[in-house]
Design a protein around this motif. Structure first.
Motif, short mmCIF file in Angstrom:
data_model
loop_
_atom_site.label_atom_id
_atom_site.label_comp_id
_atom_site.label_asym_id
_atom_site.label_seq_id
_atom_site.Cartn_x
_atom_site.Cartn_y
_atom_site.Cartn_z
N LYS A 1 0.20 -1.75 0.87
CA LYS A 1 -1.53 -0.53 1.22
C LYS A 1 -2.61 -0.96 -0.06
CE LYS A 1 2.30 2.56 1.63
NZ LYS A 1 2.91 3.84 1.67
N LEU A 2 -2.15 -2.09 -0.56
CA LEU A 2 -3.61 -1.58 -1.05
C LEU A 2 -4.78 -2.74 -1.09
CD1 LEU A 2 -5.29 -0.92 -3.57
CD2 LEU A 2 -3.76 -1.81 -5.27
N THR A 3 -5.41 -3.14 -0.23
CA THR A 3 -5.90 -4.81 -0.25
C THR A 3 -7.63 -4.35 -1.04
OG1 THR A 3 -5.32 -4.46 2.15
CG2 THR A 3 -7.72 -5.88 1.68
N GLY B 1 -5.62 -14.30 -0.57
CA GLY B 1 -5.18 -13.76 0.04
C GLY B 1 -6.12 -11.96 -1.05
N ASN B 2 -6.46 -10.73 -0.38
CA ASN B 2 -6.63 -9.69 -1.68
C ASN B 2 -5.49 -8.73 -1.64
OD1 ASN B 2 -6.92 -9.75 1.37
ND2 ASN B 2 -9.01 -8.64 1.33
N ARG B 3 -5.04 -9.02 -1.50
CA ARG B 3 -3.56 -8.22 -0.98
C ARG B 3 -2.94 -7.41 -2.23
NH1 ARG B 3 -3.67 -5.08 3.64
NH2 ARG B 3 -1.85 -4.06 3.59
#
Length: 113
Positions: free
Chosen positions: A103-105, A97-99
């Motif tokens: 609220k932050l990707t 993933g990339n989170r």
């Protein structure tokens, strides 16, 4: 004196690395399967700027994370946010993933591994 503080922290990191290297794990050591992200709390100084700043922060990755990262190199990442490096470490440790939060990707760095 700032140089004494940096020297103390550097000594502590070196001690941690040596301890991890002394701990056997599989065919290697705990350090062989570890990644440590060390970030300075002060930006690099230039001849024209000597003030305390939070830009141009030096990052250091220690260890390869079991081969996830190539070692022994210097990368100029152009002032990239450290959160992108955290995504690379997260992915290398098996968390996809990339989170970092709901609220932050953040996209990982393509040239870090």
């Amino acid at each position: 004196d700032h140089s004494k503080i940096v020297t103390w922290y550097t000594t502590q990191i070196a001690y941690l690395v040596e301890r991890l290297k002394s701990m056997k794990e599989g065919n290697g050591s705990v350090f062989d399967n570890t990644v440590i992200l060390w970030i300075s709390e002060q930006g690099l100084r230039t001849p024209s700027k000597t003030e305390h700043n939070h830009t141009n922060l030096p990052y250091m990755l220690l260890g390869s994370g079991g081969g996830a990262f190539r070692t022994g190199r210097f990368l100029n990442l152009g002032g990239v946010d450290h959160a992108r490096i955290l995504i690379n470490i997260m992915n290398a440790m098996g968390v996809s993933g990339n989170r970092l939060s709901s609220k932050l990707t953040i996209d990982p760095l393509p040239n870090l591994s």
